[in-house]
Motif scaffolding. Structure first.
Motif, short mmCIF file in Angstrom:
data_model
loop_
_atom_site.label_atom_id
_atom_site.label_comp_id
_atom_site.label_asym_id
_atom_site.label_seq_id
_atom_site.Cartn_x
_atom_site.Cartn_y
_atom_site.Cartn_z
N LEU A 307 -75.09 -32.48 8.53
CA LEU A 307 -75.04 -33.64 9.43
C LEU A 307 -76.33 -34.45 9.32
O LEU A 307 -76.30 -35.68 9.26
CB LEU A 307 -74.83 -33.16 10.87
N ILE A 308 -77.45 -33.74 9.28
CA ILE A 308 -78.75 -34.40 9.19
C ILE A 308 -78.91 -35.05 7.81
O ILE A 308 -79.40 -36.17 7.67
CB ILE A 308 -79.88 -33.40 9.47
N LYS A 309 -78.47 -34.34 6.79
CA LYS A 309 -78.56 -34.86 5.43
C LYS A 309 -77.73 -36.13 5.27
O LYS A 309 -78.08 -37.03 4.49
CB LYS A 309 -78.05 -33.79 4.46
N ASN A 310 -76.64 -36.22 6.05
CA ASN A 310 -75.76 -37.38 5.95
C ASN A 310 -76.10 -38.48 6.95
O ASN A 310 -75.31 -39.40 7.17
CB ASN A 310 -74.31 -36.95 6.14
N GLY A 311 -77.27 -38.36 7.60
CA GLY A 311 -77.72 -39.49 8.40
C GLY A 311 -77.90 -39.26 9.88
O GLY A 311 -78.41 -40.14 10.59
N ALA A 312 -77.48 -38.11 10.42
CA ALA A 312 -77.70 -37.86 11.84
C ALA A 312 -79.20 -37.79 12.11
O ALA A 312 -79.95 -37.11 11.40
CB ALA A 312 -77.04 -36.54 12.26
N LYS A 313 -79.67 -38.51 13.12
CA LYS A 313 -81.10 -38.61 13.40
C LYS A 313 -81.58 -37.42 14.21
O LYS A 313 -81.06 -37.16 15.30
CB LYS A 313 -81.40 -39.91 14.14
N GLU A 314 -82.55 -36.70 13.66
CA GLU A 314 -83.13 -35.57 14.37
C GLU A 314 -84.16 -36.06 15.38
O GLU A 314 -85.06 -36.82 15.04
CB GLU A 314 -83.79 -34.61 13.37
N MET A 315 -83.99 -35.62 16.63
CA MET A 315 -84.94 -35.97 17.70
C MET A 315 -85.54 -34.70 18.27
O MET A 315 -84.98 -33.62 18.08
CB MET A 315 -84.23 -36.79 18.78
N VAL A 316 -86.66 -34.83 18.96
CA VAL A 316 -87.36 -33.67 19.49
C VAL A 316 -87.54 -33.81 21.00
O VAL A 316 -87.92 -34.89 21.48
CB VAL A 316 -88.74 -33.49 18.81
N ILE A 317 -87.25 -32.73 21.74
CA ILE A 317 -87.54 -32.70 23.17
C ILE A 317 -89.04 -32.43 23.30
O ILE A 317 -89.50 -31.33 22.96
CB ILE A 317 -86.72 -31.61 23.89
N ALA A 318 -89.79 -33.40 23.76
CA ALA A 318 -91.25 -33.37 23.66
C ALA A 318 -91.87 -32.12 24.28
O ALA A 318 -92.65 -31.42 23.63
CB ALA A 318 -91.83 -34.62 24.32
N ASP A 319 -91.53 -31.79 25.54
CA ASP A 319 -92.23 -30.68 26.19
C ASP A 319 -91.70 -29.32 25.72
O ASP A 319 -92.40 -28.31 25.81
CB ASP A 319 -92.12 -30.79 27.71
N LYS A 320 -90.47 -29.29 25.17
CA LYS A 320 -89.91 -28.02 24.70
C LYS A 320 -90.14 -27.79 23.21
O LYS A 320 -89.97 -26.69 22.71
CB LYS A 320 -88.41 -27.96 25.02
N ARG A 321 -90.50 -28.85 22.49
CA ARG A 321 -90.86 -28.80 21.07
C ARG A 321 -89.75 -28.21 20.19
O ARG A 321 -90.00 -27.42 19.28
CB ARG A 321 -92.16 -28.01 20.89
N VAL A 322 -88.54 -28.60 20.48
CA VAL A 322 -87.38 -28.18 19.69
C VAL A 322 -86.48 -29.39 19.47
O VAL A 322 -86.46 -30.31 20.28
CB VAL A 322 -86.58 -27.05 20.39
N PRO A 323 -85.74 -29.40 18.35
CA PRO A 323 -84.97 -30.60 17.99
C PRO A 323 -83.53 -30.59 18.51
O PRO A 323 -83.00 -29.55 18.91
CB PRO A 323 -84.99 -30.54 16.46
N TYR A 324 -82.94 -31.78 18.47
CA TYR A 324 -81.51 -31.94 18.76
C TYR A 324 -81.00 -33.15 18.01
O TYR A 324 -81.79 -34.00 17.55
CB TYR A 324 -81.24 -32.06 20.26
N VAL A 325 -79.68 -33.23 17.85
CA VAL A 325 -79.05 -34.40 17.23
C VAL A 325 -77.85 -34.82 18.09
O VAL A 325 -77.29 -34.01 18.84
CB VAL A 325 -78.57 -34.13 15.78
#
Length: 442
Positions: A307-325
Motif C-alpha cells: 500500500l505504501i509502495k503504491n502511494g499511501a502516505k505514511e504518517m506518524v503519531i507524534a507523541d507515540k512515535r509510531v506510523p499509520y496510513v
C-alpha cells in the motif's frame, strides 16, 4: 589527562564492551497456520532464515479435555504435513537454534487451563506428560500462553494456582533425568502486560521466579473490540498521556520487581485496521465502526508495505512515535523499521532479556517490497546484533564450503579407487590370459 579522566574513559570502554557483547534473546514465533495465511504462498518452515532468531517457538498446541495432556490441532501431525519434522529441519542449518512449543492462545479455552491447575495431581500429571511430549517431538522448551487466568470461565483462585503450577513445572524440568545430548527444558510464559490485565490475571513478579523469561505482548493494546470504537495505534512506542506504551510498561514491570533479564518485549509484525465512521476525520482517536479489510485478523506488513509502495502516505503519531496510513475509509496503525528499531533499543539500553517476534510470516519475509524481513532486521539493528548475525551467515557459508570440499575429496578418492581397481583388474586379466586361467567372481 588527569587520573579521573582516564578512569572515566576506562569505565565507558568497559560499559561499551559489556553492552556490545550482551546476548539478547530473539524469540520468533511461527504459527501453524503460516502455511495457509497467503494461500499457496504461505511461509514454510524450510524457507525461514534460521539465523535471524535464537529461539523459534511453534504456536499453538492445545490441551485435551482433562487439561493434563498436550494436543496439537488436527492436521499438524498428519503424514501429509508432518509439520513438526519440517519445523525442526531448521536445525540442519543452525544447530544452535533453540526450538520450543507454545501451548494455549485464544483458541484454547481458559477453562482447560483451569482444570490443569485445579489440583496438585493434575499439575503433576501435566508436568510428566509435558516432559514426555517435548522430548518425543524434540522440543527444547515450553511456552504457556494462558488467555487468561481469572477470566473466560476461570475463577480468581487460578491466579495463585498458576503460580504453584509454574513452580512445580520448573522443578520437574530441573530434576528431569535428561537425555545425554539434551539440556534442561526451558519454561516461559506469554502474557498481556497491561496493568489492567495483570491486576486481574497475573502475579508477574512472583511468576518470574519460576520461568526463564516472560514474553510480554507489547501489542493489541487497542483494537476494534474497544467500546467505543476509535482508531488507535495498538502498539505505541511512547506516550505522554497514555500509559499503554512499550516504554512505560517495560519500565513499570522492572519497577514492580520483574528481573530485567526476564523481560522479553513482544514486537508485532502486523498492523491493526479500523473502518472510519467519517472518512474526513482521520486523526488518531477518530470514531470507527469496526475492523478494516483485515476483518480483525491483523494487517501483515508483507501486504501493508505494498500500500505504501503504491502511494499511501505514511504518517506518524507524534507523541507515540509510531506510523499509520489512511486508505480510503480505512485507518491502519502499524510498525515500520524505525519504530521497531527504537523498541529494540529499549531492550538494548536497559539490559532487558530480548525481543519476541509475532510472527515470522507476518513480516515481509520474501522481500517483495525490498529487503527480506525488514522489521526483524530492524530489531537486529536495535539490539546491535547485526555483527553476530553476519558472523553466523559467514560461518555457515564457510561450513558449507568446507562440506562441499570434503565431499569433493571423497568423490576424488573414490574415483582414484576405481581407477586403481581398474588397473589391477587389467593386470590380473593379462596374467590370466598368459596362464590360460579363468576369472572368478562377479
Amino acid at each position: 589527562m588527569d587520573a579521573q579522566a582516564v578512569l572515566r574513559g576506562l569505565l565507558v570502554l568497559i560499559i561499551n564492551i559489556v553492552i556490545t557483547s550482551a546476548e539478547f534473546n530473539r524469540v520468533c514465533f511461527y504459527s501453524g497456520w503460516s502455511l495457509y495465511r497467503d494461500g499457496k504462498m504461505g511461509l514454510a518452515p524450510e524457507d525461514i532464515d534460521p539465523y535471524l532468531c535464537t529461539h523459534v517457538v511453534f504456536a499453538y498446541a492445545t490441551l485435551d479435555d482433562t487439561g493434563t495432556q498436550i494436543r496439537v490441532p488436527d492436521g499438524y501431525e498428519t503424514e501429509e504435513l508432518n509439520l513438526f519434522r519440517r519445523f525442526h529441519s531448521m536445525r540442519s542449518k543452525n544447530e544452535d537454534l533453540v526450538m520450543m512449543l507454545s501451548v494455549g492462545g485464544w483458541a484454547t479455552d481458559s477453562k482447560l487451563f483451569s482444570k490443569t491447575v485445579s489440583s496438585e495431581a493434575n499439575m503433576q500429571h501435566f508436568a510428566e506428560e509435558a516432559i514426555n511430549y517435548l522430548r518425543k517431538h524434540d522440543f527444547d522448551g515450553l511456552d504457556i500462553d494462558w488467555q487468561f487466568p481469572a477470566t473466560r470461565g476461570s475463577p480468581p483462585e487460578d491466579v495463585q494456582r498458576y503460580y504453584r503450577f509454574l513452580r512445580l513445572l520448573q522443578w520437574e524440568f530441573e530434576h528431569e533425568e535428561e537425555p545425554d545430548d539434551k539440556s534442561t527444558l526451558i519454561l516461559t510464559i506469554s502474557v498481556d502486560p497491561t496493568v489492567e490485565r495483570a491486576a486481574i490475571s497475573y502475579d508477574l513478579p512472583r511468576y518470574s521466579r519460576w520461568v526463564n523469561w516472560i514474553n510480554m505482548k507489547m501489542f493489541d493494546f487497542y483494537g476494534h473490540w474497544n467500546d467505543p470504537c476509535v482508531a488507535n495505534h495498538h502498539s505505541a512506542l511512547y506516550s505522554a498521556h497514555d500509559p499503554k506504551n512499550v516504554n512505560n510498561l517495560s519500565r513499570y514491570w522492572v519497577n514492580k520487581g520483574v528481573p530485567r533479564h526476564k523481560i522479553v518485549l513482544g514486537l508485532p509484525m502486523y498492523g491493526r485496521s479500523f473502518t472510519l465512521t467519517n472518512r474526513n476525520y482521520t486523526q488518531a482517536g477518530a470514531p470507527c465502526s469496526g475492523p478494516g479489510s483485515d476483518e480483525g485478523d491483523g494487517y501483515p506488513i508483507s501486504k501493508l508495505c505494498h500500500l505504501i509502495k503504491n502511494g499511501a502516505k505514511e504518517m506518524v503519531i507524534a507523541d507515540k512515535r509510531v506510523p499509520y496510513v489512511i486508505v480510503n475509509n480505512e485507518w491502519i496503525g502499524y510498525d515500520n523499521p524505525e519504530s521497531i528499531k527504537q523498541k529494540a533499543r529499549i531492550v538494548f539500553n536497559n539490559f532487558l532479556g530480548g525481543v519476541m517476534i509475532w510472527t515470522l510470516d507476518l513480516d515481509d519475509y520474501k522481500g517483495s517490497c525490498g529487503r527480506p524481513y525488514p522489521l526483524i532486521n530492524a530489531a537486529l539493528d536495535g539490539l546491535n546484533a547485526r555483527h553476530g548475525y553476519n558472523e553466523l551467515i559467514t560461518n555457515a557459508k564457510q561450513d558449507q564450503a568446507q562440506q562441499a570440499a570434503a565431499k569433493k575429496e571423497i568423490y576424488r578418492q573414490r574415483a582414484l579407487g576405481w581407477q586403481m581397481q581398474d588397473q589391477q583388474e587389467a593386470i590380473h586379466s593379462q596374467q590370466s590370459g598368459r596362464t590360460g586361467g579363468r576369472r572368478r567372481g562377479w
